[in-house]
Write a protein that holds these residues in place. Structure first.
Motif, PDB file in Angstrom:
ATOM      1  N   UNK A   1       4.569   3.069   9.817  1.00 41.00           N
ATOM      2  CA  UNK A   1       4.344   2.925  11.252  1.00 41.00           C
ATOM      3  C   UNK A   1       2.881   3.171  11.615  1.00 41.00           C
ATOM      4  N   UNK A   2       2.267   4.193  11.031  1.00 43.46           N
ATOM      5  CA  UNK A   2       0.853   4.479  11.320  1.00 43.46           C
ATOM      6  C   UNK A   2      -0.045   3.326  10.886  1.00 43.46           C
ATOM      7  N   UNK A   3       0.256   2.747   9.740  1.00 43.70           N
ATOM      8  CA  UNK A   3      -0.554   1.636   9.238  1.00 43.70           C
ATOM      9  C   UNK A   3      -0.417   0.418  10.149  1.00 43.70           C
ATOM     10  N   UNK A   4       0.793   0.121  10.578  1.00 43.16           N
ATOM     11  CA  UNK A   4       1.018  -1.024  11.463  1.00 43.16           C
ATOM     12  C   UNK A   4       0.308  -0.808  12.800  1.00 43.16           C
ATOM     13  N   UNK A   5       0.453   0.372  13.372  1.00 41.60           N
ATOM     14  CA  UNK A   5      -0.213   0.668  14.649  1.00 41.60           C
ATOM     15  C   UNK A   5      -1.722   0.556  14.487  1.00 41.60           C
TER      16      UNK A   5
ATOM     17  N   UNK B   1      -1.924  11.389   3.645  1.00 39.47           N
ATOM     18  CA  UNK B   1      -0.589  10.861   3.874  1.00 39.47           C
ATOM     19  C   UNK B   1      -0.571   9.835   5.020  1.00 39.47           C
ATOM     20  N   UNK B   2       0.132   8.742   4.795  1.00 35.96           N
ATOM     21  CA  UNK B   2       0.262   7.690   5.805  1.00 35.96           C
ATOM     22  C   UNK B   2       1.702   7.211   5.831  1.00 35.96           C
ATOM     23  N   UNK B   3       2.119   6.762   6.986  1.00 41.04           N
ATOM     24  CA  UNK B   3       3.448   6.170   7.111  1.00 41.04           C
ATOM     25  C   UNK B   3       3.282   4.686   7.411  1.00 41.04           C
TER      26      UNK B   3
ATOM     27  N   UNK C   1       0.819  -1.218   0.000  1.00 43.37           N
ATOM     28  CA  UNK C   1       0.000   0.000   0.000  1.00 43.37           C
ATOM     29  C   UNK C   1       0.853   1.267   0.000  1.00 43.37           C
ATOM     30  N   UNK C   2       2.104   1.165   0.437  1.00 44.53           N
ATOM     31  CA  UNK C   2       2.959   2.351   0.390  1.00 44.53           C
ATOM     32  C   UNK C   2       3.267   2.741  -1.061  1.00 44.53           C
ATOM     33  N   UNK C   3       3.102   1.815  -1.989  1.00 44.17           N
ATOM     34  CA  UNK C   3       3.307   2.108  -3.404  1.00 44.17           C
ATOM     35  C   UNK C   3       2.052   2.567  -4.117  1.00 44.17           C
TER      36      UNK C   3
END
Length: 135
Positions: free
Chosen positions: A46-50, A42-44, A34-36
């Motif tokens: 780390x935010x997605x994992x948390x 905007x998401x990082x 999803x980062x691609x």
């Protein structure tokens, strides 16, 4: 995975190990994918994992922990199926939810293929053939 150290005593060592295996298998490739993609905001990583783990934790606390159920009473197979379903739900609505419509379509295909190709875990939970993982 320090998050595993915070799991409630509800989970046996076997279940905690299955959670770790599932997370190591599914979370990193989904987050990387999803980062691609194009995001709504905007998401990082780390935010997605948390977000994934917060949703996952809310699901299992609501289903078992807050009700005072024990893993033995819930049935080990039932608990494992629940863990799989809840983690997939959390992934879809954290990692998959940050991307635009085109990204969601791509994420749906990616996740379904990941579940087929790398099923060394022997995942019992499947998505229906019709519709997307978001349905």
């Amino acid at each position: 995975m320090s998050w595993l150290n915070t799991l409630p005593k509800f989970f046996s060592e076997d279940s905690a190990g299955k959670i770790k295996t599932l997370c190591n298998w599914l979370v990193p490739p989904c987050v990387k994918f999803v980062m691609g993609c194009k995001h709504y905001s905007p998401s990082t990583e780390q935010n997605i994992v948390v977000s994934t783990f917060r949703i996952f934790e809310a699901c299992f606390k609501d289903a078992w922990v807050d009700k005072g159920t024990t893993e033995e009473a819930g049935g080990a197979l039932n608990v494992i199926g629940g863990i799989e379903s809840m983690l997939l739900f959390a992934l879809v609505w954290s990692a998959g939810a940050v991307v635009d419509e085109d990204g969601r379509s791509k994420f749906d295909r990616f996740l379904k293929e990941l579940m087929k190709e790398q099923n060394h875990y022997n995942l019992g939970t499947k998505f229906p053939n019709k519709g997307t993982c978001f349905d």
